[in-house]
Design an enzyme around this catalytic site. Sequence first.
Site, PDB file in Angstrom:
ATOM      1  N   LYS A 148       0.866  -1.181   0.000  1.00 18.18           N
ATOM      2  CA  LYS A 148       0.000   0.000   0.000  1.00 18.18           C
ATOM      3  C   LYS A 148       0.901   1.229   0.000  1.00 18.18           C
ATOM      4  O   LYS A 148       1.963   1.223   0.635  1.00 18.18           O
ATOM      5  CB  LYS A 148      -0.877  -0.029   1.266  1.00 18.18           C
ATOM      6  CG  LYS A 148      -1.638   1.246   1.553  1.00 18.18           C
ATOM      7  CD  LYS A 148      -2.732   1.495   0.561  1.00 18.18           C
ATOM      8  CE  LYS A 148      -3.384   2.872   0.778  1.00 18.18           C
ATOM      9  NZ  LYS A 148      -4.123   3.334  -0.410  1.00 18.18           N
ATOM     10  N   CYS A 202      -1.118  10.182  -6.338  1.00 20.32           N
ATOM     11  CA  CYS A 202      -2.304   9.824  -5.553  1.00 20.32           C
ATOM     12  C   CYS A 202      -3.419  10.848  -5.764  1.00 20.32           C
ATOM     13  O   CYS A 202      -3.242  12.027  -5.466  1.00 20.32           O
ATOM     14  CB  CYS A 202      -1.972   9.744  -4.072  1.00 20.32           C
ATOM     15  SG  CYS A 202      -3.465   9.478  -3.100  1.00 20.32           S
TER      16      CYS A 202
HETATM   17  C1  DHB Z   1      -4.664   6.337  -2.562  1.00 17.76           C
HETATM   18  C2  DHB Z   1      -5.183   6.228  -3.840  1.00 17.76           C
HETATM   19  C3  DHB Z   1      -4.321   6.171  -4.910  1.00 17.76           C
HETATM   20  O1  DHB Z   1      -4.760   6.035  -6.185  1.00 17.76           O
HETATM   21  C4  DHB Z   1      -2.967   6.273  -4.704  1.00 17.76           C
HETATM   22  O2  DHB Z   1      -2.151   6.248  -5.756  1.00 17.76           O
HETATM   23  C5  DHB Z   1      -2.451   6.390  -3.424  1.00 17.76           C
HETATM   24  C6  DHB Z   1      -3.306   6.415  -2.344  1.00 17.76           C
HETATM   25  C7  DHB Z   1      -5.557   6.391  -1.406  1.00 17.76           C
HETATM   26  O3  DHB Z   1      -6.640   6.964  -1.518  1.00 17.76           O
HETATM   27  O4  DHB Z   1      -5.155   5.867  -0.348  1.00 17.76           O
END
Ligand code: DHB
Length: 306
Positions: A44, A128
């Site tokens: 993540k 993001c």
């Molecule tokens: C999140 C969403 C994304 O597309 C990303 O690249 C990084 C984080 C998020 O909302 O946590």
Amino acid sequence: MNPTKIGNLHLPNFIYNAAGVWDTTFDQYNELTSRDYCGAFVTKSMTLAARSGNEYPKYHFSNPGYSINSNGLENLGLYTYLEFARSAHHKPFFFSVGGFSDTERIEMLQTIQNGSLGNIGIELNMSCPNVGSAGPAYSAQTLQDSLNAIFTSIGKPHCTFGLKLPPYFLQSEITAITNVIKNVQYIDFITCINSVPNAIDYDIDNDLPCITPNDGYGGLGGKAILPIGLSNVSRFKREFDKNGMSCQIIGCGGVATGADVYKYMLAGASAVQVGTTLWREGPDCFQRINNELETILQRRGVNRVL
Ligand code: DHB
């Protein structure tokens, strides 16, 4: 199995998870890395300190044609993911490095580099869509400034190093971003694409947006974005070839079947990541998608993917 190589990392299979899917907790990490057909693990996107992210409901998966998410960078923090990477594993481990500023990114990158870890890569997430200003890669100039600051501080990366990029909609943007990647030199790969920002859907039983954070707006994924992912891979591949650049491209966006993976191969991808389909089906999807891909490769008489 269709092995591939990204930078100096050997992936036992071409297909693995997209950052943000099945990759936040230690149980998820163990589950993905124990699956033969999942070729690598990407975390993540992380921040220095753990975050709980946005309020629920923050995922919308009930329409088969697309997904919408606004997680808000819920993650366990860099130091926990360093522990994951230190635990015994045999697959390449990619740190998805998020963060809110170059200072935070630099601190995370330096800490990872000082960790003396083997078989790791970094996918620096510059795109993001759900937090703050959405990330430096939405503008070539901002991306250039950010990468200049980062590489001035950390020097040449010690491990395979790539960027997660947003979707681009104009050839002029692809050309400008290619120039940035050529200038900074240290980019081994790019991952195209992050979710398409600024999507909304409504629940017609309560007349409200399907997700709660950010007034209902979030990142679009799933089948709907496959042609955009393919065009970004294909256009970057053409630009890189034209410029004699060896930067590799990882395809991401809308992969649900072996045919979708094959299309990313045709576009020029060196590996492919699965997001929405992994959410929907769980880690069994890798074997199914791989079996479908094998059938297509045999039918097309292709016996290597590289
Ligand atoms: C999140 C969403 C994304 O597309 C990303 O690249 C990084 C984080 C998020 O909302 O946590």
